[in-house]
Scaffold this motif. Structure first.
Motif, PDB file in Angstrom:
ATOM      1  N   LEU A 136       9.414  -5.917   6.629  1.00 58.93           N
ATOM      2  CA  LEU A 136       8.156  -6.038   5.901  1.00 58.93           C
ATOM      3  C   LEU A 136       7.110  -5.222   6.642  1.00 58.93           C
ATOM      4  CD1 LEU A 136       6.272  -7.282   3.739  1.00 58.93           C
ATOM      5  CD2 LEU A 136       5.875  -9.177   5.344  1.00 58.93           C
ATOM      6  N   LEU A 137       6.555  -4.242   5.957  1.00 57.19           N
ATOM      7  CA  LEU A 137       5.487  -3.424   6.523  1.00 57.19           C
ATOM      8  C   LEU A 137       4.195  -3.759   5.784  1.00 57.19           C
ATOM      9  CD1 LEU A 137       7.212   0.062   6.957  1.00 57.19           C
ATOM     10  CD2 LEU A 137       6.945  -1.767   8.625  1.00 57.19           C
ATOM     11  N   CYS A 138       3.340  -4.527   6.447  1.00 59.33           N
ATOM     12  CA  CYS A 138       2.047  -4.900   5.870  1.00 59.33           C
ATOM     13  C   CYS A 138       1.062  -3.774   6.175  1.00 59.33           C
ATOM     14  CB  CYS A 138       1.563  -6.218   6.456  1.00 59.33           C
ATOM     15  SG  CYS A 138       2.612  -7.628   6.067  1.00 59.33           S
ATOM     16  N   ASN A 139       0.931  -2.879   5.237  1.00 57.47           N
ATOM     17  CA  ASN A 139       0.186  -1.650   5.476  1.00 57.47           C
ATOM     18  C   ASN A 139      -1.100  -1.561   4.663  1.00 57.47           C
ATOM     19  OD1 ASN A 139      -0.051   1.383   6.173  1.00 57.47           O
ATOM     20  ND2 ASN A 139       0.097   1.354   3.931  1.00 57.47           N
ATOM     21  N   GLY A 182       0.819  -1.207   0.000  1.00 55.79           N
ATOM     22  CA  GLY A 182       0.000   0.000   0.000  1.00 55.79           C
ATOM     23  C   GLY A 182       0.847   1.249   0.000  1.00 55.79           C
ATOM     24  N   ALA A 183       1.966   1.204  -0.742  1.00 51.98           N
ATOM     25  CA  ALA A 183       2.974   2.258  -0.650  1.00 51.98           C
ATOM     26  C   ALA A 183       2.692   3.472  -1.516  1.00 51.98           C
ATOM     27  CB  ALA A 183       4.353   1.692  -1.022  1.00 51.98           C
ATOM     28  N   ALA A 184       1.679   3.430  -2.356  1.00 50.81           N
ATOM     29  CA  ALA A 184       1.458   4.518  -3.309  1.00 50.81           C
ATOM     30  C   ALA A 184       0.688   5.692  -2.715  1.00 50.81           C
ATOM     31  CB  ALA A 184       0.738   4.003  -4.550  1.00 50.81           C
ATOM     32  N   SER A 185       0.210   5.545  -1.472  1.00 47.91           N
ATOM     33  CA  SER A 185      -0.567   6.636  -0.891  1.00 47.91           C
ATOM     34  C   SER A 185      -0.624   6.468   0.625  1.00 47.91           C
ATOM     35  CB  SER A 185      -1.992   6.665  -1.454  1.00 47.91           C
ATOM     36  OG  SER A 185      -2.680   5.471  -1.122  1.00 47.91           O
ATOM     37  N   GLY A 186      -1.152   7.480   1.297  1.00 51.65           N
ATOM     38  CA  GLY A 186      -1.447   7.396   2.717  1.00 51.65           C
ATOM     39  C   GLY A 186      -0.269   7.064   3.604  1.00 51.65           C
ATOM     40  N   GLN A 191       6.977  -2.190  -7.169  1.00 50.50           N
ATOM     41  CA  GLN A 191       6.585  -3.594  -7.242  1.00 50.50           C
ATOM     42  C   GLN A 191       5.077  -3.645  -7.415  1.00 50.50           C
ATOM     43  OE1 GLN A 191       8.048  -6.668  -7.178  1.00 50.50           O
ATOM     44  NE2 GLN A 191       6.064  -7.678  -7.163  1.00 50.50           N
ATOM     45  N   VAL A 192       4.632  -3.940  -8.617  1.00 50.18           N
ATOM     46  CA  VAL A 192       3.202  -3.983  -8.889  1.00 50.18           C
ATOM     47  C   VAL A 192       2.646  -5.340  -8.441  1.00 50.18           C
ATOM     48  CG1 VAL A 192       1.397  -3.806 -10.637  1.00 50.18           C
ATOM     49  CG2 VAL A 192       3.481  -2.416 -10.845  1.00 50.18           C
ATOM     50  N   ASP A 237       2.265  -1.971  -4.551  1.00 54.20           N
ATOM     51  CA  ASP A 237       0.921  -1.440  -4.747  1.00 54.20           C
ATOM     52  C   ASP A 237       0.381  -2.016  -6.050  1.00 54.20           C
ATOM     53  OD1 ASP A 237      -0.469   1.211  -3.237  1.00 54.20           O
ATOM     54  OD2 ASP A 237      -1.333   0.712  -5.186  1.00 54.20           O
ATOM     55  N   ARG A 238      -0.936  -1.963  -6.218  1.00 58.17           N
ATOM     56  CA  ARG A 238      -1.511  -2.442  -7.473  1.00 58.17           C
ATOM     57  C   ARG A 238      -1.607  -1.332  -8.516  1.00 58.17           C
ATOM     58  NH1 ARG A 238      -7.924  -3.508  -6.047  1.00 58.17           N
ATOM     59  NH2 ARG A 238      -8.439  -1.387  -5.380  1.00 58.17           N
ATOM     60  N   ASP A 239      -1.401  -0.085  -8.096  1.00 60.49           N
ATOM     61  CA  ASP A 239      -1.509   1.070  -8.985  1.00 60.49           C
ATOM     62  C   ASP A 239      -0.177   1.299  -9.700  1.00 60.49           C
ATOM     63  OD1 ASP A 239      -1.829   3.531 -10.227  1.00 60.49           O
ATOM     64  OD2 ASP A 239      -2.973   4.405  -8.574  1.00 60.49           O
TER      65      ASP A 239
END
Length: 242
Positions: free
Chosen positions: A85-88, A14-18, A58-59, A38-40
């Motif tokens: 590893l940050l599971c965010n 979830g690294a692309a935002s927030g 990493q998509v 992230d998937r974006d």
């Protein structure tokens, strides 16, 4: 005095935002190579170009079983190791249960719970072999108290609290620290599902905080000496009444 993170490799979902983007920037400032998951794909490419060579895109779609399964092997192929590893990544559902669709419930539980369990399972053998590592999961204050307007979300976060604390005890003998950070309401896309009136009321009352406050907590946890584990840090806006 904090422990240096320089030279480590982190994977942040979830690294692309927030919160994910905030901790990515802070880790980069600490000298960490960060794999931004992230998937974006478009957002990842733009952010990686802005943040420099130490930010590796990493998509991965954590809701896709094969993509989720491939995440850790693909990261290791790029970096050779994962120290952190940050599971965010996560999603939110609020409101009355009867107003929630089965599809939305499946999606949220799969992302908030199942993907976290799978990601930790995938990285644990690698960290165990190296006898060192840090796993931090973004949980929530909803994982500690039953919030009646968030029955599905609270259920997912209670599950994560149980999972994190059991895995901490399984992996601590291998030199791996497992912990969670449990924020109160944060100004981010995660709250886009909130009713506008509730969101505005919370803002006016000073009962929301910025993503940076959560990132600061994570950095504190990661920089403790190896003989110390901050197993859970609850971070709340000072005017959050719960």
């Amino acid at each position: 005095m904090g422990m240096s993170l320089n030279g480590k490799v982190a994977a942040v979902t979830g690294a692309a935002s927030g919160i994910g983007l905030a901790i990515t920037k802070d880790l980069l400032a600490e000298g960490v190579t960060v794999v931004m998951v992230d998937r974006d794909a478009e957002s990842l490419a733009g952010l990686a170009a802005q943040l420099g060579r130490a930010a590796i895109p990493q998509v991965t779609d954590l809701l896709d079983p094969q993509s989720c399964k491939d995440m850790v092997p693909e990261i290791l192929e790029k970096t050779g190791k994962i120290d952190i590893l940050l599971c965010n990544a996560g999603s939110y559902i609020g409101g009355d249960l009867v107003d929630t669709t089965p599809e939305a419930i499946d999606q949220m539980v799969n992302l908030n719970v199942n993907a976290v369990i799978k990601n930790v399972r995938a990285v644990a053998p690698h960290m165990t072999q190296r006898k060192e590592g840090d796993i931090i999961v973004t949980c929530s204050i909803a994982g500690h108290t039953a919030i009646h307007v968030e029955p599905v979300y609270s259920a997912s976060k209670w599950a994560i609290t149980s999972f994190v604390q059991t895995m901490r005890r399984q992996l601590m003998q291998h030199g791996i620290r497992v912990a969670q950070v449990s924020p109160g309401p944060v100004i981010s896309a995660l709250l886009s599902d909130w009713e506008p009136e509730r969101l505005q009321q919370m803002k006016d009352a000073g009962a929301l905080m910025e993503t940076q406050e959560v990132s600061d907590a994570m950095i504190f946890m990661l920089t403790r000496p190896r003989n110390v584990t901050i197993r859970d840090m609850i971070v709340l806006p000072s005017n959050f009444d719960i």
